[in-house]
Design a protein around this motif. Structure first.
Motif, PDB file in Angstrom:
ATOM      1  N   ALA A  29      -6.173  10.691 -21.752  1.00 56.54           N
ATOM      2  CA  ALA A  29      -7.514  10.107 -21.814  1.00 56.54           C
ATOM      3  C   ALA A  29      -7.542   8.899 -22.744  1.00 56.54           C
ATOM      4  O   ALA A  29      -8.166   7.874 -22.420  1.00 56.54           O
ATOM      5  CB  ALA A  29      -8.529  11.160 -22.273  1.00 56.54           C
ATOM      6  N   ILE A  30      -6.862   8.986 -23.881  1.00 55.10           N
ATOM      7  CA  ILE A  30      -6.830   7.856 -24.809  1.00 55.10           C
ATOM      8  C   ILE A  30      -6.111   6.669 -24.178  1.00 55.10           C
ATOM      9  O   ILE A  30      -6.593   5.528 -24.245  1.00 55.10           O
ATOM     10  CB  ILE A  30      -6.166   8.269 -26.139  1.00 55.10           C
ATOM     11  CG1 ILE A  30      -7.072   9.222 -26.899  1.00 55.10           C
ATOM     12  CG2 ILE A  30      -5.848   7.045 -26.988  1.00 55.10           C
ATOM     13  CD1 ILE A  30      -6.441   9.835 -28.123  1.00 55.10           C
ATOM     14  N   GLY A  33      -8.278   5.143 -21.584  1.00 58.72           N
ATOM     15  CA  GLY A  33      -9.364   4.400 -22.206  1.00 58.72           C
ATOM     16  C   GLY A  33      -8.913   3.038 -22.697  1.00 58.72           C
ATOM     17  O   GLY A  33      -9.618   2.036 -22.541  1.00 58.72           O
ATOM     18  N   TRP A  37     -10.195  -0.423 -21.190  1.00 58.56           N
ATOM     19  CA  TRP A  37     -10.766  -1.443 -22.075  1.00 58.56           C
ATOM     20  C   TRP A  37     -10.097  -2.790 -21.843  1.00 58.56           C
ATOM     21  O   TRP A  37     -10.769  -3.822 -21.773  1.00 58.56           O
ATOM     22  CB  TRP A  37     -10.598  -0.995 -23.519  1.00 58.56           C
ATOM     23  CG  TRP A  37     -11.026  -2.012 -24.515  1.00 58.56           C
ATOM     24  CD1 TRP A  37     -12.313  -2.363 -24.833  1.00 58.56           C
ATOM     25  CD2 TRP A  37     -10.183  -2.827 -25.312  1.00 58.56           C
ATOM     26  NE1 TRP A  37     -12.302  -3.337 -25.792  1.00 58.56           N
ATOM     27  CE2 TRP A  37     -11.007  -3.643 -26.108  1.00 58.56           C
ATOM     28  CE3 TRP A  37      -8.801  -2.939 -25.444  1.00 58.56           C
ATOM     29  CZ2 TRP A  37     -10.486  -4.547 -27.008  1.00 58.56           C
ATOM     30  CZ3 TRP A  37      -8.293  -3.842 -26.346  1.00 58.56           C
ATOM     31  CH2 TRP A  37      -9.136  -4.640 -27.110  1.00 58.56           C
ATOM     32  N   THR A  69     -13.985   7.387 -12.883  1.00 57.74           N
ATOM     33  CA  THR A  69     -13.774   6.951 -14.267  1.00 57.74           C
ATOM     34  C   THR A  69     -14.670   7.687 -15.264  1.00 57.74           C
ATOM     35  O   THR A  69     -14.797   7.253 -16.396  1.00 57.74           O
ATOM     36  CB  THR A  69     -14.039   5.442 -14.386  1.00 57.74           C
ATOM     37  OG1 THR A  69     -15.379   5.181 -13.970  1.00 57.74           O
ATOM     38  CG2 THR A  69     -13.075   4.634 -13.557  1.00 57.74           C
ATOM     39  N   VAL A  72     -12.820   8.815 -18.528  1.00 54.49           N
ATOM     40  CA  VAL A  72     -12.170   7.795 -19.349  1.00 54.49           C
ATOM     41  C   VAL A  72     -13.104   7.397 -20.490  1.00 54.49           C
ATOM     42  O   VAL A  72     -14.235   6.989 -20.244  1.00 54.49           O
ATOM     43  CB  VAL A  72     -11.803   6.560 -18.503  1.00 54.49           C
ATOM     44  CG1 VAL A  72     -11.168   5.492 -19.358  1.00 54.49           C
ATOM     45  CG2 VAL A  72     -10.897   6.938 -17.350  1.00 54.49           C
ATOM     46  N   PRO A  73     -12.657   7.508 -21.751  1.00 53.25           N
ATOM     47  CA  PRO A  73     -13.522   7.099 -22.860  1.00 53.25           C
ATOM     48  C   PRO A  73     -13.678   5.587 -22.911  1.00 53.25           C
ATOM     49  O   PRO A  73     -12.721   4.848 -22.728  1.00 53.25           O
ATOM     50  CB  PRO A  73     -12.786   7.619 -24.100  1.00 53.25           C
ATOM     51  CG  PRO A  73     -11.376   7.758 -23.685  1.00 53.25           C
ATOM     52  CD  PRO A  73     -11.384   8.038 -22.216  1.00 53.25           C
ATOM     53  N   GLU A  74     -14.920   5.132 -23.128  1.00 54.53           N
ATOM     54  CA  GLU A  74     -15.201   3.694 -23.183  1.00 54.53           C
ATOM     55  C   GLU A  74     -15.804   3.269 -24.511  1.00 54.53           C
ATOM     56  O   GLU A  74     -15.796   2.095 -24.834  1.00 54.53           O
ATOM     57  CB  GLU A  74     -16.161   3.306 -22.056  1.00 54.53           C
ATOM     58  CG  GLU A  74     -15.602   3.523 -20.676  1.00 54.53           C
ATOM     59  CD  GLU A  74     -16.546   3.036 -19.607  1.00 54.53           C
ATOM     60  OE1 GLU A  74     -17.092   1.934 -19.765  1.00 54.53           O
ATOM     61  OE2 GLU A  74     -16.743   3.756 -18.626  1.00 54.53           O
ATOM     62  N   THR A  75     -16.339   4.197 -25.260  1.00 56.00           N
ATOM     63  CA  THR A  75     -16.994   3.870 -26.523  1.00 56.00           C
ATOM     64  C   THR A  75     -16.285   4.598 -27.671  1.00 56.00           C
ATOM     65  O   THR A  75     -15.417   5.448 -27.443  1.00 56.00           O
ATOM     66  CB  THR A  75     -18.472   4.298 -26.489  1.00 56.00           C
ATOM     67  OG1 THR A  75     -18.533   5.709 -26.268  1.00 56.00           O
ATOM     68  CG2 THR A  75     -19.228   3.581 -25.380  1.00 56.00           C
ATOM     69  N   GLY A  78     -16.487   8.374 -27.533  1.00 59.20           N
ATOM     70  CA  GLY A  78     -15.586   8.895 -26.507  1.00 59.20           C
ATOM     71  C   GLY A  78     -14.143   8.930 -26.972  1.00 59.20           C
ATOM     72  O   GLY A  78     -13.415   9.899 -26.728  1.00 59.20           O
ATOM     73  N   PHE A  79     -13.718   7.882 -27.657  1.00 57.39           N
ATOM     74  CA  PHE A  79     -12.358   7.858 -28.191  1.00 57.39           C
ATOM     75  C   PHE A  79     -12.185   8.902 -29.297  1.00 57.39           C
ATOM     76  O   PHE A  79     -11.133   9.520 -29.413  1.00 57.39           O
ATOM     77  CB  PHE A  79     -12.003   6.464 -28.711  1.00 57.39           C
ATOM     78  CG  PHE A  79     -11.563   5.524 -27.632  1.00 57.39           C
ATOM     79  CD1 PHE A  79     -10.304   5.638 -27.066  1.00 57.39           C
ATOM     80  CD2 PHE A  79     -12.403   4.527 -27.181  1.00 57.39           C
ATOM     81  CE1 PHE A  79      -9.889   4.766 -26.080  1.00 57.39           C
ATOM     82  CE2 PHE A  79     -12.007   3.653 -26.201  1.00 57.39           C
ATOM     83  CZ  PHE A  79     -10.737   3.774 -25.638  1.00 57.39           C
TER      84      PHE A  79
END
Length: 105
Positions: A29-30, A33, A37, A69, A72-75, A78-79
């Protein structure tokens, strides 16, 4: 409740495998992301508005609606959540290894 502890102590391999799986999921996931990005930044730098200003960045789901998506972390939160999942996987695997070492002693 004691029977749960005894069951876990006797199956330390399950803890190790579960920790590895959780770690792998968080790590993927990281990485996804970070890759997402970079794709958002690249797409925003290519797209230019008629006035010559760069286009505003969009969410991954807006940019690629056909791809799933949502995971998937975007902020930053999330990360942080993906990092917490990764650290939890490492901790669970370490607990399993300690139990294995204790059981085989």
């Amino acid at each position: 409740m004691e029977s749960i502890y005894v069951w876990i102590l006797n199956r330390y391999g399950l803890l190790i495998d579960a920790g590895r799986a959780i770690f792998t999921g968080g790590f993927i996931a990281i990485i996804a992301g970070i890759f997402g990005w970079m794709l958002k930044i690249a797409q925003a730098s290519i797209a230019v508005t008629p006035s010559g200003e760069p286009a505003p960045t969009r969410a991954l789901a807006d940019a690629w609606p056909s791809l799933p998506t949502g995971w998937v972390p975007e902020t930053l939160p999330g990360f942080l959540l993906a990092g917490l999942i990764t650290v939890t996987g490492i901790a669970i695997a370490m607990i399993g290894r300690h139990l294995k070492r204790f059981a085989e002693y």
